[in-house]
Write a protein that holds these residues in place. Structure first.
Motif, PDB file in Angstrom:
ATOM      1  N   LYS A  88      -2.462  -9.386  22.188  1.00 44.42           N
ATOM      2  CA  LYS A  88      -2.177 -10.748  22.793  1.00 44.42           C
ATOM      3  C   LYS A  88      -3.593 -10.980  23.646  1.00 44.42           C
ATOM      4  O   LYS A  88      -4.344 -10.203  23.806  1.00 44.42           O
ATOM      5  CB  LYS A  88      -1.118 -10.680  23.697  1.00 44.42           C
ATOM      6  CG  LYS A  88       0.432 -10.247  22.950  1.00 44.42           C
ATOM      7  CD  LYS A  88       0.669 -11.248  22.005  1.00 44.42           C
ATOM      8  CE  LYS A  88       2.084 -10.732  21.271  1.00 44.42           C
ATOM      9  NZ  LYS A  88       1.604  -9.726  20.525  1.00 44.42           N
ATOM     10  N   GLU A  89      -3.837 -12.441  23.763  1.00 47.17           N
ATOM     11  CA  GLU A  89      -4.743 -12.976  24.391  1.00 47.17           C
ATOM     12  C   GLU A  89      -4.951 -12.383  26.019  1.00 47.17           C
ATOM     13  O   GLU A  89      -4.005 -12.410  26.277  1.00 47.17           O
ATOM     14  CB  GLU A  89      -4.874 -14.450  24.361  1.00 47.17           C
ATOM     15  CG  GLU A  89      -6.371 -15.226  24.252  1.00 47.17           C
ATOM     16  CD  GLU A  89      -6.127 -16.770  24.263  1.00 47.17           C
ATOM     17  OE1 GLU A  89      -6.975 -17.413  24.795  1.00 47.17           O
ATOM     18  OE2 GLU A  89      -5.136 -16.983  23.987  1.00 47.17           O
ATOM     19  N   LYS A 128      -7.940  -6.501  27.507  1.00 49.81           N
ATOM     20  CA  LYS A 128      -9.029  -5.905  27.277  1.00 49.81           C
ATOM     21  C   LYS A 128      -8.676  -4.288  27.145  1.00 49.81           C
ATOM     22  O   LYS A 128      -8.080  -3.760  27.833  1.00 49.81           O
ATOM     23  CB  LYS A 128     -10.041  -6.198  28.145  1.00 49.81           C
ATOM     24  CG  LYS A 128     -10.680  -7.520  28.155  1.00 49.81           C
ATOM     25  CD  LYS A 128     -11.602  -7.849  29.212  1.00 49.81           C
ATOM     26  CE  LYS A 128     -12.158  -9.304  28.829  1.00 49.81           C
ATOM     27  NZ  LYS A 128     -13.358  -9.532  30.014  1.00 49.81           N
ATOM     28  N   ARG A 176      -6.763  -5.818  14.786  1.00 53.66           N
ATOM     29  CA  ARG A 176      -7.734  -6.734  15.955  1.00 53.66           C
ATOM     30  C   ARG A 176      -7.490  -8.120  16.098  1.00 53.66           C
ATOM     31  O   ARG A 176      -7.379  -8.735  15.166  1.00 53.66           O
ATOM     32  CB  ARG A 176      -9.383  -6.177  15.928  1.00 53.66           C
ATOM     33  CG  ARG A 176      -9.724  -5.581  17.084  1.00 53.66           C
ATOM     34  CD  ARG A 176     -11.369  -5.159  17.075  1.00 53.66           C
ATOM     35  NE  ARG A 176     -11.714  -5.473  18.417  1.00 53.66           N
ATOM     36  CZ  ARG A 176     -11.864  -4.379  19.131  1.00 53.66           C
ATOM     37  NH1 ARG A 176     -11.501  -3.241  18.846  1.00 53.66           N
ATOM     38  NH2 ARG A 176     -12.406  -4.426  20.577  1.00 53.66           N
ATOM     39  N   LEU A 177      -7.357  -8.467  17.228  1.00 48.18           N
ATOM     40  CA  LEU A 177      -6.866  -9.987  17.510  1.00 48.18           C
ATOM     41  C   LEU A 177      -8.334 -10.533  17.471  1.00 48.18           C
ATOM     42  O   LEU A 177      -9.343 -10.371  18.023  1.00 48.18           O
ATOM     43  CB  LEU A 177      -6.227 -10.131  19.054  1.00 48.18           C
ATOM     44  CG  LEU A 177      -5.996 -11.548  19.154  1.00 48.18           C
ATOM     45  CD1 LEU A 177      -4.994 -11.968  18.278  1.00 48.18           C
ATOM     46  CD2 LEU A 177      -5.502 -11.703  20.715  1.00 48.18           C
ATOM     47  N   GLN A 178      -8.552 -11.714  16.539  1.00 50.44           N
ATOM     48  CA  GLN A 178      -9.742 -12.605  16.465  1.00 50.44           C
ATOM     49  C   GLN A 178      -9.337 -13.531  17.550  1.00 50.44           C
ATOM     50  O   GLN A 178      -8.822 -14.577  17.419  1.00 50.44           O
ATOM     51  CB  GLN A 178      -9.744 -13.136  15.238  1.00 50.44           C
ATOM     52  CG  GLN A 178     -10.047 -12.092  14.077  1.00 50.44           C
ATOM     53  CD  GLN A 178      -9.810 -12.595  12.636  1.00 50.44           C
ATOM     54  OE1 GLN A 178      -9.598 -13.606  12.450  1.00 50.44           O
ATOM     55  NE2 GLN A 178     -10.700 -11.863  11.707  1.00 50.44           N
ATOM     56  N   GLU A 179     -10.124 -13.756  18.608  1.00 49.93           N
ATOM     57  CA  GLU A 179      -9.952 -14.483  19.723  1.00 49.93           C
ATOM     58  C   GLU A 179     -10.143 -16.203  19.169  1.00 49.93           C
ATOM     59  O   GLU A 179      -9.026 -16.769  19.921  1.00 49.93           O
ATOM     60  CB  GLU A 179     -10.745 -14.098  21.169  1.00 49.93           C
ATOM     61  CG  GLU A 179     -10.622 -12.745  21.555  1.00 49.93           C
ATOM     62  CD  GLU A 179      -9.537 -12.649  22.815  1.00 49.93           C
ATOM     63  OE1 GLU A 179      -9.339 -13.772  23.337  1.00 49.93           O
ATOM     64  OE2 GLU A 179      -9.060 -11.348  23.251  1.00 49.93           O
ATOM     65  N   GLU A 180     -10.862 -16.054  18.639  1.00 43.11           N
ATOM     66  CA  GLU A 180     -11.076 -17.660  18.353  1.00 43.11           C
ATOM     67  C   GLU A 180     -10.007 -18.131  17.605  1.00 43.11           C
ATOM     68  O   GLU A 180      -9.741 -19.523  17.769  1.00 43.11           O
ATOM     69  CB  GLU A 180     -12.466 -17.992  17.553  1.00 43.11           C
ATOM     70  CG  GLU A 180     -12.870 -16.950  16.342  1.00 43.11           C
ATOM     71  CD  GLU A 180     -12.910 -15.629  16.660  1.00 43.11           C
ATOM     72  OE1 GLU A 180     -13.383 -14.953  15.711  1.00 43.11           O
ATOM     73  OE2 GLU A 180     -12.804 -15.096  17.575  1.00 43.11           O
ATOM     74  N   GLY A 205      -6.803 -16.648  16.909  1.00 42.73           N
ATOM     75  CA  GLY A 205      -5.456 -16.188  17.374  1.00 42.73           C
ATOM     76  C   GLY A 205      -4.887 -15.447  16.156  1.00 42.73           C
ATOM     77  O   GLY A 205      -3.888 -15.020  16.373  1.00 42.73           O
TER      78      GLY A 205
END
Lengths: 475, 475
Positions: free
Chosen positions: A50-51, A54, A381-385, A387
């Motif tokens: 989730k956003e 870390k 892996r979550l791609q932050e840009e 979602g």
């Protein structure tokens, strides 16, 4: 009398459906209620996909871990509900054997009321005193069946108990590997006590029969003690194969739910249900064999409440997850599958329902066995840009050796991996390699789709295809 | 063949003694090793009866709690060792039924070597492949006995699991009261399945027989379902009565150890042991009844490893305690006693071994049931100047009512309590009232002395006195 009562499968089915519903209701009610207590005891974790999350190694100095602490190991709640329900209701499937004959016959004189009457007796709400265990000696109690029931619950509870200890104390790998083996001992003794068959019939292909010198043309090989080894490995496999196809919200519970449903459907194929009016329905693959239909009734009785528990857990573990199920759940559900497979005598059919897990395991072996580098977490892996979830990668560090490199090249040739860094070898990553990045719940759905397709293939192989590999007439 | 093998009780005794020793060694090794992990999870407490300890309410502002944090709930370690040992070795008592006849007969041709041969087969170290479960159909597997074994383990594990949950999450009173009841369900079904007797024979005294209209002069009353209620209450009693006779280092484990030993001695009275040479020894109260001797062999098989576990726990729980055993231990050991009492069909004899617990319970009722004020902790109080333990007191707050006051006056008349504030009504306090302050380990010893005397009385009542109350010939 009870064993000959044709309405029995129907009553058991109805009872099991009720237990399933109660299991769903209790689990889904208790998880949010008890979750905070798990967090208090350190049974808590953050959602890595989730956003804002870390990894520890990515934190700057002084920076604290972000993201909400969610309860971990809620599987122990589901498992407790399941085991307590099945223990408390242990007398019910045997009630007709425990009640005096006079009462049983007066009950069967009331078609359609059996269930109500049986249940009301169980909770003691009849006005006449029922002298339990005033046994007519001709009514023989099915001790073996009851021992089977008890052994199953015992194995499940051992697995759950040790699984919970693992979640709580984080047991080292070499101590937790034997857990399913220990838990399966009661099952194996029960299997042996039931004049367990330790023969296997070899398929007609690959010259296997000639190779192993299987007796004559029948293709029967007597495995003896090796068969017990096979069954202990089965419990280890069922437990761990679900545990390593994990990392995304709802994916473990989703798998278990579909496997439990597939086994239930397979069980239903063997049963014939009679209505009090005398009508019958059902596929009836058991073809009149009480032994076969009893085994599948037993399996159904254990699988339906498991479906309820999984549904209850899934409600809080589905994207975005409000709680995690922990290793406890994998021990518990894996053991439940092994139990019905072993004691229901359909371990090979069971393995067919584990197709995605088998593929994932084989695909994972290079990393699991150290041929290629294996990071602690292999989840996507979550791609932050965007979602969306993308593959996760393991960088090649030059230590992977010739075998590892060769293997990668073969995999890359079939477009099953990307090289430089290579994607982690899990079925979830493979889905992302083949179908591109997607949102987390979509990934879970696609994996569940695969699981459902796997079950369809399993049914096809088992019932349409078995004739190609074996001489006809095997049930 | 196996059931007729006269050396069987001896083999079982030797096996059980080995398990007992292993249980002792493992428990006493693991408690200090795993203790710190329990502390990490908040399963820790301070010793309230050691110098420097202050209750929270006595702390001055800013003052912190003193005294070392010791692991709590080490009972879960002992219980796990016990249950895993008895699960892993579950096949052993049934091995002669699981091995093919040819092998069994060749084994019995080697007198004196049976045990070694049986054990080496169990772990698979024979060079010849033993085709397990190549069953001769004449060798009928004792399903009921095996179901009894499984039901006992299941009940024990349910009690342990829920007991551990109680230690971990501090379950509220109204949720934990039914724990022993739930755990006893598998036992009760097994009892019923074994054609359980629900009759009791009333004693000849007090006109009880006439009062209850017991059939004829035989004094037999058919209790039916009430008998099952009695047995569920038994598990609740065994569990809680040990739990409330607590508060001093080693006192719970010490009680359990002596009760387990007393039951073991009682079991031995029923057995006759044959040496391979043909010599026999033993009191043989079973007088040739296989059923009676089987039941007591079963009970012995469960009690001896419990003795081992208790001894292992006691090593670290004895004054000055290095760890506490927690509620888990009371649930586990109480359930073990209830199990052998119920399935061994000697629940009344069992209760005789609980004399100190019964006295403590009755003496405690005014406080437990709210007739007199009851503080949260009723354990004795450390006299800082002498280092000895003295009674603890509950101040009369004027709310105790006429019944409470009347009761106190009666108790004081017999010098069983001191009034102003009154001493807390526990057996430990009573010992301190009657015999003056003493050191903590001395108090535990004196209570264990009482327990041993209680057992002596129990044996006298059971075997010398039964004739006074019942018509002769009862076993």
């Amino acid at each position: 009398m009870a064993t000959a009562d044709p309405t029995e499968p129907l009553l058991t089915l109805l009872l099991s459906l009720s237990l399933s519903f109660i299991a769903y209701a209790l689990t889904s009610h208790l998880v949010p209620l008890l979750g905070p207590h798990l967090v208090d005891k350190g049974l808590a974790g953050r959602d890595m996909l989730k956003e804002g999350f870390k990894r520890k190694e990515d934190l700057k100095e002084g920076e604290e871990l972000q993201g909400e602490l969610l309860p971990e190991a809620t599987g122990v709640i589901g498992a407790s509900v399941y085991i307590l329900l099945l223990s408390l209701f242990a007398p019910l499937p045997y009630l007709s054997h425990l009640l005096p004959t006079s009462l049983t016959s007066s009950l069967s004189a009331l078609p359609g009321l059996n269930m109500t009457a049986l249940l009301s007796n169980a909770v003691g709400s009849t006005t006449e005193p029922t002298h339990l265990v005033d046994l007519d000696t001709s009514l023989v109690f099915p001790h073996h069946s009851f021992a089977t029931y008890l052994a199953s619950l015992l194995s499940l509870l051992i697995a759950t108990f040790l699984g919970f200890m693992d979640d709580l104390f984080d047991i080292r790998w070499r101590f937790k590997l034997p857990i399913p083996l220990i838990a399966s001992v009661p099952l194996l003794v029960t299997y042996a006590a039931g004049h367990g068959i330790t023969d296997i019939v070899l398929p007609k292909v690959f010259g296997l029969r000639e190779l192993l010198g299987a007796a004559g043309t029948s293709g029967v090989v007597h495995l003896g003690p090796l068969y017990y080894l096979y069954m202990s490995m089965l419990s280890t496999f069922c437990t761990n194969s679900i545990n390593i196809l994990a990392g995304v919200n709802g994916v473990e519970v989703g798998q278990a739910l579909l496997i439990a449903l597939s086994i239930s459907i397979n069980d239903l194929l063997y049963l014939t249900f009679s209505l009090p009016s005398g009508q019958t329905f059902g596929v009836g693959l058991a073809r009149g064999s009480t032994e076969l239909s009893d085994r599948h009734l037993f399996s159904l009785y254990f699988m339906l409440p498991l479906v309820g528990v999984c549904a209850g857990l899934l409600r809080w573990n589905w994207y975005p997850a409000r709680s995690f199920i922990g290793d406890t759940f994998c021990y518990f559900s894996g053991m439940a599958f092994a139990t019905v497979g072993i004691l229901g005598h359909f371990s090979k059919t069971l393995l067919l329902f584990f197709l995605p897990q088998i593929v994932n395991f084989i695909y994972s072996t290079p990393q699991l066995f150290g041929i290629l580098p294996c990071p602690r977490h292999r989840l996507p892996r979550l791609q932050e840009e965007t979602g969306l979830l993308g593959c996760s990668w393991s960088a090649l560090d030059g230590r992977e050796g010739r075998l590892g490199r060769g293997l990668l090249e073969v995999l890359a040739f079939f477009r099953l991996v990307d090289i430089i860094a290579h994607t982690n070898l899990t079925l979830l990553n493979l889905l992302l390699v083949l179908r591109g990045p997607m949102r987390e719940d979509r990934l879970t759905m696609e994996l569940m789709g695969l699981q459902a397709m796997g079950s369809a293939v399993a049914f096809a192989v088992r019932y349409a295809g078995a004739g190609w590999f074996y001489d006809g007439g095997r049930r």
